[in-house]
Enzyme design. Structure first.
Site, PDB file in Angstrom:
ATOM      1  N   HIS A   1       4.702  -8.422   8.609  1.00 20.72           N
ATOM      2  CA  HIS A   1       3.668  -8.656   9.632  1.00 20.72           C
ATOM      3  C   HIS A   1       2.958  -9.992   9.415  1.00 20.72           C
ATOM      4  O   HIS A   1       1.752 -10.116   9.646  1.00 20.72           O
ATOM      5  CB  HIS A   1       2.633  -7.525   9.644  1.00 20.72           C
ATOM      6  CG  HIS A   1       3.204  -6.182  10.015  1.00 20.72           C
ATOM      7  ND1 HIS A   1       3.222  -5.707  11.302  1.00 20.72           N
ATOM      8  CD2 HIS A   1       3.788  -5.219   9.258  1.00 20.72           C
ATOM      9  CE1 HIS A   1       3.778  -4.508  11.324  1.00 20.72           C
ATOM     10  NE2 HIS A   1       4.142  -4.183  10.095  1.00 20.72           N
TER      11      HIS A   1
ATOM     12  N   ASN B   1       1.740   0.762  14.916  1.00 22.74           N
ATOM     13  CA  ASN B   1       2.764  -0.080  15.524  1.00 22.74           C
ATOM     14  C   ASN B   1       2.845   0.203  17.019  1.00 22.74           C
ATOM     15  O   ASN B   1       2.231   1.155  17.506  1.00 22.74           O
ATOM     16  CB  ASN B   1       4.137   0.202  14.893  1.00 22.74           C
ATOM     17  CG  ASN B   1       4.290  -0.457  13.517  1.00 22.74           C
ATOM     18  OD1 ASN B   1       3.609  -1.422  13.200  1.00 22.74           O
ATOM     19  ND2 ASN B   1       5.190   0.081  12.713  1.00 22.74           N
TER      20      ASN B   1
ATOM     21  N   HIS C   1      -5.921  -1.493   5.927  1.00 21.89           N
ATOM     22  CA  HIS C   1      -5.460  -0.510   4.936  1.00 21.89           C
ATOM     23  C   HIS C   1      -5.564   0.900   5.541  1.00 21.89           C
ATOM     24  O   HIS C   1      -6.669   1.299   5.928  1.00 21.89           O
ATOM     25  CB  HIS C   1      -6.356  -0.615   3.698  1.00 21.89           C
ATOM     26  CG  HIS C   1      -5.914   0.244   2.552  1.00 21.89           C
ATOM     27  ND1 HIS C   1      -4.843   1.098   2.619  1.00 21.89           N
ATOM     28  CD2 HIS C   1      -6.400   0.362   1.303  1.00 21.89           C
ATOM     29  CE1 HIS C   1      -4.698   1.701   1.466  1.00 21.89           C
ATOM     30  NE2 HIS C   1      -5.627   1.286   0.648  1.00 21.89           N
TER      31      HIS C   1
ATOM     32  N   TYR D   1      -1.362  -1.183   0.356  1.00 20.07           N
ATOM     33  CA  TYR D   1      -2.173  -2.175   1.073  1.00 20.07           C
ATOM     34  C   TYR D   1      -3.220  -2.856   0.188  1.00 20.07           C
ATOM     35  O   TYR D   1      -3.416  -4.062   0.283  1.00 20.07           O
ATOM     36  CB  TYR D   1      -2.792  -1.544   2.332  1.00 20.07           C
ATOM     37  CG  TYR D   1      -1.740  -1.303   3.405  1.00 20.07           C
ATOM     38  CD1 TYR D   1      -0.772  -0.305   3.244  1.00 20.07           C
ATOM     39  CD2 TYR D   1      -1.663  -2.072   4.543  1.00 20.07           C
ATOM     40  CE1 TYR D   1       0.208  -0.089   4.195  1.00 20.07           C
ATOM     41  CE2 TYR D   1      -0.689  -1.864   5.512  1.00 20.07           C
ATOM     42  CZ  TYR D   1       0.246  -0.869   5.333  1.00 20.07           C
ATOM     43  OH  TYR D   1       1.220  -0.666   6.272  1.00 20.07           O
TER      44      TYR D   1
END
Ligand code: HDD
Length: 718
Positions: A79, A152, A343, A366
């Site tokens: 990403h 997503n 996160h 994360y």
């Protein structure tokens, strides 16, 4: 302690205030060094004589160059390419029946958000239009602390267990020997991995569909993917799936278009998001939830903990509970979009995790990644990451610590600090994990309920219109056609044949291959060495799932007839009919759409009434793939334009991509591929022609045709 709680009457402003505190505006200010010393000459380094060597003494030069040398931080491992905006979230009505989350209680509260969209595979400078899943991360700055919904634009994920994530990403990233290809999955390592991991099949169907090439970041759905929990004040739990539904509808471009846009404007999505916010067309999504009582956990043919499965909306409807509006662009890309740290573990009371093994692994990854990317455990102090809730604990020091903690106490329990900071009781907002009962053996294994890898892949494919199916078939022909290894192509055909025979046959035809009669059993690779192979044999559990319209972009057209923010190319040259342009402009303005004047050169052209028209783009700069529709007004320009190769190409391309083309005179099409149907009432092919100068219905028909977006009947059958 209660006095400490600040009141946020307008919490949107509160976050803006927070960010303002760190903002720097150099207007009317002297230039200084980082130490505040005023600079007298920023153009010349200190030298021994005008033509002599530079001096080590030049602390101004050294400070500037040192800072420059360290400007880059590692890009996100996945990403990396992203664009973001500020905005707010507002719930429609209290959700207290299901959750005690503060930001989901009061419809009058606007919770500030920062939302970042991204592609997964490409590097930070890669093209926006790659075939890829898009990240959809929302940071809610709630009064109870930050809540991040890190999802997503596809509701399922490739793999079931986080331990496979590094493998998946290594496979899709450019190959390590030659770092090719960039931002593309069409290469051997990706499909090698995929073809050995049948659990990826459902997500593969989504990625091969047009969902993976959105028209705009503003026209994508978003999904939390995992099943989460809502917890209410009575400590009752419900399973919940999160959805974002775009007000502009869900739209895509074609793969041929995507590739051309990548060449013409690799910032296409970023620019589109930026400009629509600058122009006051604030993108909006509604937050939807599918709520499932705890008691229904085992009611489905699939496992709610399996992230390769979705809950069909026909089984559990999506309830829209609030809206998110993005209304402010960041001031500084690096400070905000690049440094924001999401996160899935940033949660608030009222929301909790499930045991989805992918989610569980994410809960580690994360924070760990922020340590290497942002360089310090103090990344929460960076303005964009800072909570608006009061923040006190005994964590101390570390690189670049901003906070100046006063007093001598940095431990708990303590008496010297009066016991502060206190722990909060649950009634005081203290977070407490849902006390799910777990009684099991420690195993390195997967539940058998995760072994149906094909039913939902089939469900997805079957739910598409023929046009969408064709696009999936062609995407697979493209991706697999780029492979160098025949064995991978054959393995993939074997897997596709388990999803749908027609799909596999058509892909095979495109590859010049035959679907293997007895497909290789890939699960022998994708499981532990001691695993019970029988148990891992992929199963196709059900065929009784009815096609789901919600899975098809073309069937599921809620609110998507709007043409707001759509762009029309108006092709002109000297002598163009000014009144025709004005009429079209007025109609487009009314719909919130806009036009760009495209002409042989920049500057101005003279209209038929002698007035000057400002040209926005020359033929050299413009391309039909950057627009949603094309209009060629009448006047003297038609004769000139109809033989111009650039115009013919422009029209042919728009025609090929099934876009609306409007014209005041049919002669413009004489040298193009456009087949004009002379029944002007019939715009089923998206070609809208003006009958005569007095044709008042023309503009209306053009706008209506634009509302249909594409005319797929122009596409050839496969
Ligand atoms: Fe992830 C970033 C979404 C699985 C590890 N992920 C990242 C971002 C999104 C997602 C949107 C970008 C955040 C931003 O804009 O800064 N990831 C997902 C979804 C997943 C998923 C929806 C599955 C349902 N991710 C996943 C797994 C792992 C990671 C299984 C590791 C075990 N993801 C990361 C990361 C990243 C990340 C390495 C890279 C940059 C970052 O976190 O901040 O930690």
């Amino acid at each position: 302690m209660k006095n400490e709680k600040k009141k946020f009457d307008d919490s949107e402003n509160q976050k803006q205030q927070d960010l303002k505190f760190n903002k720097s505006d150099a207007t009317n200010q002297f230039m200084t060094t980082d130490q505040g010393l005023k600079i007298n000459d920023d153009n010349n380094s200190l030298k021994v004589g005008e033509r002599g060597p530079s001096l080590l003494e030049d602390f101004i030069l050294r400070e500037k160059i040192t800072h420059f040398d360290h400007e880059r931080i590692p890009e996100r491992i996945v990403h990396a390419r992203g664009s973001a905006a500020h905005g707010y979230f507002q719930v429609y009505e209290s959700m207290e029946k299901y959750t005690k989350a503060g930001f989901l209680q009061d419809p009058s509260i606007k919770t500030p958000v920062f939302t970042r969209f991204s592609t997964v595979a490409g590097f930070r400078g890669s093209t926006d239009l790659a075939r890829d899943i898009r990240g959809f991360s929302v940071k809610f700055y709630t009064e109870q602390g930050n809540y991040d919904l890190v999802g997503n634009n596809v509701p399922v994920f490739f793999i079931q267990d986080a331990i496979k994530f590094p493998d998946l990403i290594h496979a899709v990233k450019p190959e390590p020997n030659n770092e090719m290809p960039q931002a593309a999955s069409a290469h051997d390592t990706f499909w090698d991995f995929i073809s050995l991991m049948p659990e990826t099949m459902h997500t593969i169907m989504w990625v091969m569909s047009d969902r993976a090439i959105p028209r705009s970041l503003r026209m994508m759905e978003g999904f939390g993917v995992h099943t989460f929990r809502f917890i209410n004040k009575k400590n009752e739990s419900h399973f919940v799936k999160f959805h974002w539904k775009p007000k502009l509808g869900t739209h895509a471009v074609l793969w041929d278009e995507a590739q051309k846009i990548s060449g013409k404007n690799s910032d296409f999505h970023r620019q589109d998001l930026w400009e629509s916010i600058e122009n006051g067309h604030f993108p909006e999504w509604e937050l939807g939830v599918q709520i499932i009582p705890d008691a229904d956990e085992h009611k489905f043919d699939f496992d709610l903990l399996d992230p390769t499965k979705l809950v069909p909306e026909e089984l559990v409807p999506v309830t829209l509970i609030g809206k998110m509006v993005l209304n402010r662009n960041p001031d500084n890309f690096f400070a905000e979009t690049e440094q924001v740290a999401f996160h899935p573990g940033h949660i608030v009371p009222g929301i909790d995790f499930t045991n989805d093994p992918l989610l569980q692994g994410r809960l580690f990854s994360y924070t760990d990644t922020q340590l290497s990317r942002l360089g310090s455990p103090n990344f929460h102090e960076i303005p964009i990451n800072k909570t608006i809730a009061p923040m006190h604990n005994n964590q101390r020091d570390g690189h670049m610590r901003q906070e100046i903690n006063v007093g001598r106490v940095s431990y708990h329990p303590n008496s010297l600090g009066g016991g502060c900071p206190f722990q909060a009781k649950i009634e005081e907002g203290g977070f407490s994990s849902f006390n799910e009962r777990i009684d099991a053996q420690k195993v390195r294994d997967r539940s058998e309920s995760f072994s149906d890898h094909f039913s939902q892949a089939t469900l997805f494919f079957k739910s598409q219109t023929q046009t969408e199916k064709n696009h999936i078939i062609n995407a697979l022909r493209f991706e697999l056609g780029k492979l160098e290894t025949l064995a991978i192509q054959n393995r993939m055909l074997g897997l596709l044949s388990q999803i749908d025979a027609d799909l596999a046959n058509k892909v095979a035809e495109g590859l010049g291959l035959k679907v293997p009669k007895s497909p290789e059993k890939p699960m022998n690779h994708g499981i532990g060495a001691n695993a019970d192979k029988q148990k891992y044999e992929p199963k196709k559990v059900t065929n009784h799932m009815k096609p789901s319209d919600a899975l098809s972009m073309l069937k599921n057209k809620t609110l998507s007839k709007t043409i707001a923010t759509r762009q029309v190319a108006v092709i002109c040259s000297e002598g163009v009919d000014r009144a025709a342009i004005n009429a079209m402009k007025a109609a487009l303005d009314k719909e919130g759409a806009s036009m760009k004047i495209v002409a042989p050169h920049l500057g101005t052209i003279k209209a038929n009434d002698g007035s000057e028209i400002k040209v926005d783009q020359s033929f050299l700069i413009a391309a039909s793939v950057l627009f949603d529709a094309v209009y060629i007004p009448g006047g003297k320009n038609i004769g000139f334009l109809s033989s111009k190769p650039e115009v013919i190409e422009f029209i042919n391309e728009a025609y090929k991509h099934c876009k609306v083309i409007g014209a005041d005179a049919s002669e413009i099409f004489s040298e193009t591929n456009v087949k004009v149907q002379f029944d002007i009432k019939d715009v089923t092919d998206g070609i809208v022609l003006k009958a005569n100068e007095a044709d008042k219905a023309f503009v209306k028909s053009f706008i209506e045709a634009m509302g249909q977006h594409r005319f797929w009947n122009r596409e050839k059958a496969l």
